[in-house]
Design a protein around this motif. Sequence first.
Motif, mmCIF file in Angstrom:
data_model
loop_
_atom_site.group_PDB
_atom_site.id
_atom_site.type_symbol
_atom_site.label_atom_id
_atom_site.label_comp_id
_atom_site.label_asym_id
_atom_site.label_seq_id
_atom_site.Cartn_x
_atom_site.Cartn_y
_atom_site.Cartn_z
ATOM 1 N N TRP A 260 -13.188 5.717 -4.126
ATOM 2 C CA TRP A 260 -14.052 4.786 -4.857
ATOM 3 C C TRP A 260 -15.151 5.505 -5.640
ATOM 4 O O TRP A 260 -15.407 5.195 -6.799
ATOM 5 C CB TRP A 260 -14.668 3.778 -3.888
ATOM 6 C CG TRP A 260 -15.535 2.759 -4.574
ATOM 7 C CD1 TRP A 260 -16.893 2.710 -4.600
ATOM 8 C CD2 TRP A 260 -15.086 1.645 -5.348
ATOM 9 N NE1 TRP A 260 -17.335 1.646 -5.338
ATOM 10 C CE2 TRP A 260 -16.243 0.962 -5.807
ATOM 11 C CE3 TRP A 260 -13.832 1.150 -5.697
ATOM 12 C CZ2 TRP A 260 -16.175 -0.173 -6.598
ATOM 13 C CZ3 TRP A 260 -13.759 0.017 -6.491
ATOM 14 C CH2 TRP A 260 -14.908 -0.641 -6.931
ATOM 15 N N THR B 249 0.795 5.464 -1.831
ATOM 16 C CA THR B 249 1.223 6.851 -1.694
ATOM 17 C C THR B 249 2.070 7.286 -2.885
ATOM 18 O O THR B 249 2.018 8.437 -3.312
ATOM 19 C CB THR B 249 2.040 7.042 -0.405
ATOM 20 O OG1 THR B 249 1.272 6.566 0.707
ATOM 21 C CG2 THR B 249 2.396 8.500 -0.170
ATOM 22 N N ASP C 162 -8.529 2.787 -3.654
ATOM 23 C CA ASP C 162 -8.691 3.339 -2.306
ATOM 24 C C ASP C 162 -10.174 3.580 -2.023
ATOM 25 O O ASP C 162 -10.890 4.152 -2.851
ATOM 26 C CB ASP C 162 -7.919 4.651 -2.229
ATOM 27 C CG ASP C 162 -7.875 5.243 -0.827
ATOM 28 O OD1 ASP C 162 -8.602 4.761 0.063
ATOM 29 O OD2 ASP C 162 -7.121 6.207 -0.622
ATOM 30 N N GLU C 163 -10.637 3.167 -0.864
ATOM 31 C CA GLU C 163 -12.045 3.361 -0.509
ATOM 32 C C GLU C 163 -12.454 4.828 -0.576
ATOM 33 O O GLU C 163 -13.568 5.162 -0.984
ATOM 34 C CB GLU C 163 -12.309 2.805 0.892
ATOM 35 C CG GLU C 163 -12.222 1.291 0.989
ATOM 36 C CD GLU C 163 -12.520 0.807 2.390
ATOM 37 O OE1 GLU C 163 -12.844 1.651 3.262
ATOM 38 O OE2 GLU C 163 -12.423 -0.416 2.630
ATOM 39 N N GLN C 164 -11.559 5.710 -0.188
ATOM 40 C CA GLN C 164 -11.869 7.138 -0.185
ATOM 41 C C GLN C 164 -11.995 7.708 -1.597
ATOM 42 O O GLN C 164 -12.585 8.774 -1.782
ATOM 43 C CB GLN C 164 -10.802 7.907 0.592
ATOM 44 C CG GLN C 164 -10.763 7.537 2.072
ATOM 45 C CD GLN C 164 -9.722 8.326 2.836
ATOM 46 O OE1 GLN C 164 -8.873 8.996 2.254
ATOM 47 N NE2 GLN C 164 -9.788 8.260 4.157
ATOM 48 N N SER D 97 -5.408 4.131 -6.654
ATOM 49 C CA SER D 97 -5.041 3.065 -5.725
ATOM 50 C C SER D 97 -4.752 3.609 -4.332
ATOM 51 O O SER D 97 -4.709 4.822 -4.101
ATOM 52 C CB SER D 97 -3.805 2.320 -6.245
ATOM 53 O OG SER D 97 -2.656 3.144 -6.134
ATOM 54 N N LYS D 98 -4.515 2.680 -3.408
ATOM 55 C CA LYS D 98 -4.246 3.037 -2.017
ATOM 56 C C LYS D 98 -2.825 3.537 -1.813
ATOM 57 O O LYS D 98 -2.515 4.105 -0.762
ATOM 58 C CB LYS D 98 -4.487 1.805 -1.131
ATOM 59 C CG LYS D 98 -5.879 1.204 -1.293
ATOM 60 C CD LYS D 98 -5.966 -0.164 -0.655
ATOM 61 C CE LYS D 98 -7.304 -0.823 -0.943
ATOM 62 N NZ LYS D 98 -7.383 -2.202 -0.414
ATOM 63 N N ASN E 257 0.806 -1.227 0.000
ATOM 64 C CA ASN E 257 0.000 0.000 0.000
ATOM 65 C C ASN E 257 0.840 1.278 0.000
ATOM 66 O O ASN E 257 0.316 2.362 0.210
ATOM 67 C CB ASN E 257 -0.965 0.034 1.186
ATOM 68 C CG ASN E 257 -2.045 -1.018 1.074
ATOM 69 O OD1 ASN E 257 -2.300 -1.547 -0.009
ATOM 70 N ND2 ASN E 257 -2.674 -1.331 2.187
#
Length: 216
Positions: A102, A141, A98-100, A138-139, A72
Amino acid sequence: MLKVDSVYLEFDSRKVLQDIYIDSTAGKVTGLLGRNGCGKSSLLKIIFGTLQPAHQYISINGQHVSKGYLKNKIAYLPQHNYLPGHLSIRQSAQMLVDEQAWEEFTSHDVYSRFEKMKPGELSGGELRKLETLMILYSKATYILLDEPFTHISPLQVEEIKAIIRKRCAVKGFIVTDHQYRNILEISDKLVLLQNGATKIINDANELVAYGYLSNI
């Protein structure tokens, strides 16, 4: 900050990478330029951890990453298709995105049209765009993009560049593509890979001086 230093890679006793430094910071796009075959893709694979050189030093926020990969933390868009053929687009997206992000990701038409399909049912351009979007949202960084502007339409190129600019607010990018004008436009800083070594480019005219371009 993601830092990559002291990479040494050789194939069949031929030095490919030997004097390397490149970094990535959230909020910045680092453009990686170089002629075909100079080792750009190999460098991205080393950073991601799928290619092991003779030597490397990679760190994230000062923490040494022994295998070049932290879950991640780093996401990589390779030149080839990477989504598993047995999963639907939706299933793959649920693992990567990433859920945030989505809601924004699923608002793209290319997702809503093909979410129930499997990769083999899509055209090459449709699949490439979806795979690129999944990495962008994606999640991770730090995002590594290998040829993101190739094999898609000019309109899609502009769309992808706009998303990179937006996502760059919270992520760091290293982007390489043989369509160098797109790299020049999207990048906050430039690195040239030549003769196995990286050179920091402070002015685009230096690309002419180094022989990478004949003119700007």
